[in-house]
Design a protein around this motif. Structure first.
Motif, PDB file in Angstrom:
ATOM      1  N   CYS A  97      -7.787  -1.280  -7.561  1.00  0.00           N
ATOM      2  CA  CYS A  97      -8.271  -1.305  -6.176  1.00  0.00           C
ATOM      3  C   CYS A  97      -7.327  -2.031  -5.231  1.00  0.00           C
ATOM      4  O   CYS A  97      -7.081  -1.576  -4.122  1.00  0.00           O
ATOM      5  N   GLY A  98      -6.802  -3.172  -5.642  1.00  0.00           N
ATOM      6  CA  GLY A  98      -5.899  -3.923  -4.777  1.00  0.00           C
ATOM      7  C   GLY A  98      -4.646  -3.135  -4.458  1.00  0.00           C
ATOM      8  O   GLY A  98      -4.201  -3.071  -3.312  1.00  0.00           O
ATOM      9  N   ASN A  99      -4.084  -2.490  -5.457  1.00  0.00           N
ATOM     10  CA  ASN A  99      -2.886  -1.689  -5.262  1.00  0.00           C
ATOM     11  C   ASN A  99      -3.171  -0.505  -4.345  1.00  0.00           C
ATOM     12  O   ASN A  99      -2.373  -0.200  -3.452  1.00  0.00           O
ATOM     13  N   ARG A 100      -4.289   0.174  -4.545  1.00  0.00           N
ATOM     14  CA  ARG A 100      -4.648   1.309  -3.688  1.00  0.00           C
ATOM     15  C   ARG A 100      -4.790   0.875  -2.236  1.00  0.00           C
ATOM     16  O   ARG A 100      -4.312   1.545  -1.321  1.00  0.00           O
ATOM     17  N   GLU A 101      -5.476  -0.241  -2.024  1.00  0.00           N
ATOM     18  CA  GLU A 101      -5.714  -0.724  -0.661  1.00  0.00           C
ATOM     19  C   GLU A 101      -4.402  -1.129   0.008  1.00  0.00           C
ATOM     20  O   GLU A 101      -4.171  -0.802   1.172  1.00  0.00           O
ATOM     21  N   LYS A 102      -3.542  -1.826  -0.721  1.00  0.00           N
ATOM     22  CA  LYS A 102      -2.252  -2.219  -0.148  1.00  0.00           C
ATOM     23  C   LYS A 102      -1.383  -0.992   0.139  1.00  0.00           C
ATOM     24  O   LYS A 102      -0.705  -0.935   1.164  1.00  0.00           O
ATOM     25  N   ALA A 103      -1.401  -0.015  -0.736  1.00  0.00           N
ATOM     26  CA  ALA A 103      -0.635   1.220  -0.516  1.00  0.00           C
ATOM     27  C   ALA A 103      -1.180   1.966   0.694  1.00  0.00           C
ATOM     28  O   ALA A 103      -0.406   2.497   1.516  1.00  0.00           O
ATOM     29  N   ARG A 104      -2.493   2.005   0.854  1.00  0.00           N
ATOM     30  CA  ARG A 104      -3.126   2.676   1.996  1.00  0.00           C
ATOM     31  C   ARG A 104      -2.706   2.004   3.306  1.00  0.00           C
ATOM     32  O   ARG A 104      -2.332   2.673   4.268  1.00  0.00           O
ATOM     33  N   ARG A 105      -2.738   0.669   3.330  1.00  0.00           N
ATOM     34  CA  ARG A 105      -2.344  -0.054   4.553  1.00  0.00           C
ATOM     35  C   ARG A 105      -0.855   0.143   4.843  1.00  0.00           C
ATOM     36  O   ARG A 105      -0.462   0.305   6.009  1.00  0.00           O
ATOM     37  N   HIS A 106      -0.021   0.134   3.811  1.00  0.00           N
ATOM     38  CA  HIS A 106       1.411   0.361   4.000  1.00  0.00           C
ATOM     39  C   HIS A 106       1.660   1.746   4.573  1.00  0.00           C
ATOM     40  O   HIS A 106       2.455   1.912   5.511  1.00  0.00           O
ATOM     41  N   TYR A 107       0.971   2.728   4.041  1.00  0.00           N
ATOM     42  CA  TYR A 107       1.137   4.100   4.528  1.00  0.00           C
ATOM     43  C   TYR A 107       0.729   4.204   5.995  1.00  0.00           C
ATOM     44  O   TYR A 107       1.412   4.829   6.796  1.00  0.00           O
ATOM     45  N   GLU A 108      -0.381   3.540   6.373  1.00  0.00           N
ATOM     46  CA  GLU A 108      -0.844   3.583   7.770  1.00  0.00           C
ATOM     47  C   GLU A 108       0.140   2.898   8.699  1.00  0.00           C
ATOM     48  O   GLU A 108       0.353   3.344   9.824  1.00  0.00           O
ATOM     49  N   ARG A 109       0.768   1.806   8.248  1.00  0.00           N
ATOM     50  CA  ARG A 109       1.738   1.075   9.084  1.00  0.00           C
ATOM     51  C   ARG A 109       2.999   1.886   9.293  1.00  0.00           C
ATOM     52  O   ARG A 109       3.604   1.841  10.357  1.00  0.00           O
ATOM     53  N   THR A 110       3.434   2.606   8.270  1.00  0.00           N
ATOM     54  CA  THR A 110       4.713   3.316   8.355  1.00  0.00           C
ATOM     55  C   THR A 110       4.562   4.740   8.889  1.00  0.00           C
ATOM     56  O   THR A 110       5.557   5.396   9.144  1.00  0.00           O
ATOM     57  N   ARG A 111       3.358   5.183   9.077  1.00  0.00           N
ATOM     58  CA  ARG A 111       3.125   6.544   9.539  1.00  0.00           C
ATOM     59  C   ARG A 111       3.524   6.694  10.973  1.00  0.00           C
ATOM     60  O   ARG A 111       3.463   6.041  11.872  1.00  0.00           O
TER      61      ARG A 111
END
Length: 159
Positions: free
Chosen positions: A145-159
């Motif tokens: 869960c932690g990895n998924r959430e961090k990856a999701r936030r990273h994707y939103e920031r770099t989009r």
């Protein structure tokens, strides 16, 4: 305390589908026996009820008083032993495991208030007991869960 977390986490979402470890009688019997119960139908029904009420209480959707009916007919008896005062819980046999999980919740709230909580991942239904010094754990599993959430936030920031 392990039985408490195991009970709360006995209805996870796996691939978007709910898997109930207590739903099927054979699986429920196995779960109850692994946790010291007998696996009777009455015990499984009470465990499902305890899980749902505990879940609501931990999530803040119900007041702790909602746990009261699960403790009906339960008595604590003090005994003096060579080690000092010891309390023995007397409960109907089919209710013992459910009562023990409610008592584990109460002990957790007393010793570690606010540390039993749901995973911060909105797509997860699991609970965690934060044993960290800072009391800042958010996910049931950093690897999942932690990895998924961090990856999701990273994707939103770099989009």
């Amino acid at each position: 305390m392990d039985a408490l977390l195991d009970l709360l986490n006995s209805r996870p979402l796996v691939g978007g589908e709910e898997r109930d470890a207590l739903g099927d009688p054979a699986d429920g019997r196995r779960w109850a026996r692994e946790h010291g119960g007998d696996g009777s139908l009455a015990e499984l029904a009470l465990l499902r009820e305890a899980r749902d009420v505990l879940r609501d209480v931990v999530c803040g959707e119900s007041a702790p008083a909602a746990l009261g009916p699960l403790l009906e007919g339960v008595h604590q008896t003090p005994e003096i032993t060579s080690d000092g005062l010891q309390w023995t819980v007397r409960t109907p046999p089919h209710a013992r495991l459910a009562v023990e999980t409610v008592l584990a919740w109460a002990a957790t709230e007393e010793r570690m208030p606010g540390r039993l909580r749901p995973c911060a991942n909105t797509e997860c239904r699991l609970f965690l007991l934060d044993r960290s010094r800072a009391n800042r754990a958010r996910w049931c599993s950093m690897a999942a869960c932690g990895n998924r959430e961090k990856a999701r936030r990273h994707y939103e920031r770099t989009r």
